[in-house]
Design a protein around this motif. Structure first.
Motif, PDB file in Angstrom:
ATOM      1  N   ARG A  18      -2.650   3.460   2.554  1.00 46.88           N
ATOM      2  CA  ARG A  18      -3.212   3.217   4.058  1.00 46.88           C
ATOM      3  C   ARG A  18      -4.020   4.448   4.386  1.00 46.88           C
ATOM      4  NH1 ARG A  18      -1.538  -1.663   5.655  1.00 46.88           N
ATOM      5  NH2 ARG A  18       0.333  -2.373   5.049  1.00 46.88           N
ATOM      6  N   HIS A  72       0.804  -1.263  -0.052  1.00 47.50           N
ATOM      7  CA  HIS A  72      -0.144   0.077   0.136  1.00 47.50           C
ATOM      8  C   HIS A  72       0.821   1.295   0.037  1.00 47.50           C
ATOM      9  CE1 HIS A  72      -3.196  -2.756   0.958  1.00 47.50           C
ATOM     10  NE2 HIS A  72      -4.114  -1.684   1.068  1.00 47.50           N
ATOM     11  N   ALA A 117      -6.909   1.382   1.581  1.00 46.23           N
ATOM     12  CA  ALA A 117      -7.259   0.531   2.672  1.00 46.23           C
ATOM     13  C   ALA A 117      -8.462   0.964   3.643  1.00 46.23           C
ATOM     14  CB  ALA A 117      -5.995   0.641   3.779  1.00 46.23           C
ATOM     15  N   THR A 173      -9.002   1.184   6.416  1.00 49.10           N
ATOM     16  CA  THR A 173      -8.909   1.937   7.612  1.00 49.10           C
ATOM     17  C   THR A 173      -8.398   3.455   7.245  1.00 49.10           C
ATOM     18  OG1 THR A 173      -6.716   1.441   7.699  1.00 49.10           O
ATOM     19  CG2 THR A 173      -7.872   0.028   8.921  1.00 49.10           C
ATOM     20  N   ASP A 195       0.812   6.763  -0.078  1.00 46.47           N
ATOM     21  CA  ASP A 195       0.352   5.804   1.045  1.00 46.47           C
ATOM     22  C   ASP A 195      -1.251   5.693   0.798  1.00 46.47           C
ATOM     23  OD1 ASP A 195      -0.181   4.930   3.497  1.00 46.47           O
ATOM     24  OD2 ASP A 195       0.982   6.230   4.734  1.00 46.47           O
TER      25      ASP A 195
END
Length: 386
Positions: A265, A193, A383, A385, A263
């Protein structure tokens, strides 16, 4: 050194041949026509005959039946393998127009009949001296081309292969304008990721810019393994480039570049743009484009570089384009118009690999060759999250 005497008169051939051998030139070939001259020079391997002969100088009679010396010179010049052999025209006529025509056709010098031995030998020595110098330069150029080819292979071997991870895919498109390039791209995959990507363009072309490019690539590789902040990577590249010392203090080599920390995530791309063309975030379906514009000056110019980053949100289906200014030269107008035209072209290309590769080979509007580099990042997912 080998000499080829070409004359349709056997007596003239015999006299010149003997004169040369008595003066220490043991390797003397003879021909009585331009056709025979070419057979000796080219050989007749298709007929199972003699191989080509290595000749260092041709003494060529001007007035011959069928093919005269002027036309024979043109025939030599039309053959890439033979055009560098020096030719001394031997003539019994004093027509300056004919001699000028022979020189224009490729002859290097001339002597008149009856032949003055001292003059002939002096002109032969001069021609052979030039031939040795030419051969030396050709050999050196060949070695240089071989070394440049090896350097190009080494440079291309530094470039990373494409990546296809769970959350993103990276593809690159690159073409050097010369044997060596000043453009470079690099990335470091942290995980499925997260990835750091840099595209840079060293000032100038040729060997000097390629050396700066290779040096910068090594700095980036080291920095990317130690840092995950684009500000620190660009700062390290600037620090190392500023340490270089050049023989000419008036010359300052520098690089523009863009470094992006993706990124997925967090669902962001954080970017530092050091005087480089803007990176592009094309939203899913091409409905909107965000630019990652300059946030600091180029690296390698100022000791203290005020570096700041810009962060942009990412969503699945977005595409990031990082590129060098060689692609801008495909379009007319100022920098803004060029960027808009490139955005439109990239949006039309979509997933078409051939359309993107075509950008590398299109002719520049200013007719000046430049390196071209394009890195495309497809965001496949973010992601949960995030």
């Amino acid at each position: 050194m080998s000499i080829l005497v070409v004359d349709d008169n056997p007596m003239n051939v015999m006299v010149v041949e003997e004169m040369l051998k008595r003066s220490g030139y043991e390797e003397v070939e003879c021909a009585q026509s331009a056709e025979e001259m070419l057979r000796i020079l080219r050989g007749t391997p298709e007929e199972g005959g003699a191989p080509p002969r290595s000749i260092d100088l041709i003494l060529l009679d001007l007035m011959m039946p069928a093919v005269d010396g002027i036309e024979a010179c043109r025939m030599l010049q039309s053959d890439e393998r033979l055009r560098d052999i020096p030719v001394i025209i031997v003539t019994a006529i004093g027509d300056s127009r004919k001699l000028a025509e022979a020189l224009d056709a490729g002859a290097n010098d001339y002597v008149t009949k009856p032949i003055n031995k001292i003059e002939l030998l002096a002109r032969i020595r001069s021609a052979l001296r030039l031939k040795r110098e030419l051969d030396w330069h050709k050999e050196r150029d060949l070695r240089l081309r071989e070394e440049l080819n090896l350097a190009r292979q080494v440079q291309e071997a530094v470039f990373p292969a494409g990546v296809d991870e769970e959350a993103y895919r990276i593809r690159s498109y690159f073409r050097a304008s010369e044997e060596l390039a000043g453009d470079l791209y690099a990335w470091h995959v942290l995980d499925s990721h997260r990835v750091m990507i840099a595209v840079m363009d060293a000032m100038g072309h040729g060997i000097s810019s390629s050396l700066i490019s290779m040096f910068t690539a090594s700095v980036l590789k080291e920095a990317m393994h130690a840092q995950i902040r684009p500000e620190r990577i660009v700062g390290e590249a600037n620090r190392r480039l500023m340490q270089l010392r050049y023989g000419n203090e008036l010359v300052q080599y520098y690089s523009t570049g863009i470094c992006a920390w993706i990124d997925l995530r967090e669902g962001t791309v954080e970017c530092v743009n050091a005087g480089h063309p803007p990176g592009l975030v094309v939203r899913r379906g091409g409905r909107r484009v965000e630019r990652l514009g300059a946030t600091c000056p180029p690296v390698g110019v100022f000791e203290n570089l005020a570096i700041r980053s810009e962060k942009v949100r990412l969503e699945p289906g977005d595409t990031i384009y990082l590129y060098t200014d060689g692609l801008m030269d495909l379009f007319p107008g100022d920098a803004e118009e060029k960027t808009n035209a490139l955005i439109e072209r990239l949006a039309r290309s979509g997933e078409d690999e051939e359309a993107l590769e075509e950008l590398l080979v299109l002719g520049s509007l200013d007719k000046r060759p430049d390196d071209r580099c394009l890195v495309r990042v497809d965001v496949k997912g973010v992601a949960e999250t995030a």
